[in-house]
Design a protein around this motif. Structure first.
Motif, mmCIF file in Angstrom:
data_model
loop_
_atom_site.group_PDB
_atom_site.id
_atom_site.type_symbol
_atom_site.label_atom_id
_atom_site.label_comp_id
_atom_site.label_asym_id
_atom_site.label_seq_id
_atom_site.Cartn_x
_atom_site.Cartn_y
_atom_site.Cartn_z
ATOM 1 N N TYR A 28 0.844 -1.205 0.000
ATOM 2 C CA TYR A 28 0.000 0.000 0.000
ATOM 3 C C TYR A 28 0.874 1.247 0.000
ATOM 4 O O TYR A 28 0.625 2.192 -0.744
ATOM 5 N N ASP A 32 1.033 3.996 -3.071
ATOM 6 C CA ASP A 32 0.677 5.404 -2.871
ATOM 7 C C ASP A 32 1.873 6.319 -3.137
ATOM 8 O O ASP A 32 1.708 7.417 -3.663
ATOM 9 N N TYR A 33 3.060 5.871 -2.776
ATOM 10 C CA TYR A 33 4.260 6.670 -3.056
ATOM 11 C C TYR A 33 4.480 6.801 -4.563
ATOM 12 O O TYR A 33 4.678 7.900 -5.090
ATOM 13 N N GLU A 35 2.426 6.521 -6.899
ATOM 14 C CA GLU A 35 1.350 7.275 -7.541
ATOM 15 C C GLU A 35 1.675 8.776 -7.597
ATOM 16 O O GLU A 35 1.184 9.493 -8.462
ATOM 17 N N LYS A 41 -0.715 14.326 -10.510
ATOM 18 C CA LYS A 41 -1.150 13.864 -9.183
ATOM 19 C C LYS A 41 -0.809 14.887 -8.094
ATOM 20 O O LYS A 41 -1.683 15.252 -7.311
ATOM 21 N N ARG A 110 -0.820 3.904 -14.650
ATOM 22 C CA ARG A 110 -1.197 3.201 -13.418
ATOM 23 C C ARG A 110 -1.000 1.683 -13.517
ATOM 24 O O ARG A 110 -1.554 0.942 -12.713
ATOM 25 N N TYR A 113 0.055 0.290 -10.341
ATOM 26 C CA TYR A 113 -1.035 0.187 -9.366
ATOM 27 C C TYR A 113 -1.790 -1.125 -9.553
ATOM 28 O O TYR A 113 -2.177 -1.769 -8.593
#
Length: 145
Positions: A28, A32-33, A35, A41, A110, A113
């Motif tokens: 997680y 998030d980092y 991203e 962003k 992404r 992700y």
């Protein structure tokens, strides 16, 4: 010729679950980092044009993401029955969330992700499986009858 067998030892189910939750938590954080490197962003975060654009959404996201971190410790310290069911419930919940993220994050920027979401869903599925198949202890009095 002598065959070499590597030594192995039994790892308690609580430790296995804790390490699985720790791995999920790291993924997680990395997701998030990374991203932050997606074009636009950080600008969206700065100008308030992001998914977490109000205090309630930010609080709910924080609450949701606190669960995997807490499950690292809870998996070690809780009694087996509540431990088992919390791991099943939260493992299933996070598997569903990660699969939803994987199927809704299709874009060139992404792909990382999607990769993390798939790995996380595999790990949380393993958590559910391990918890569901929690080792049983045989009653010594029953076996001596």
């Amino acid at each position: 010729m002598k065959k070499t067998i590597l030594e192995d030892f039994h790892i308690n189910i609580k430790i296995k679950l804790a390490f699985l939750w720790a791995s999920v938590t790291f993924l997680y954080l990395y997701g998030d980092y990374f991203e932050l490197y997606v074009p636009g962003k950080t600008a969206g975060i700065i100008d308030g044009n992001s998914l977490l654009n109000n205090p309630q959404k930010l609080f709910l996201a924080s609450l949701l993401l606190a669960i995997p971190s807490l499950m690292v410790g809870l998996s070690v310290f809780l009694k087996p029955l509540i431990n088992k069911w919390l791991n099943i419930v939260f493992g299933f919940l996070f598997t569903a969330i990660m699969l939803l993220i994987a199927f809704t994050s299709f874009s060139e920027w992404r792909s990382f992700y999607i990769l993390y979401a798939i790995i996380e869903s595999i790990l949380t599925s393993i958590i559910v499986w391990k918890a569901f198949n929690w080792p049983k202890q045989t009653d010594l009095q029953e076996t001596s009858k």
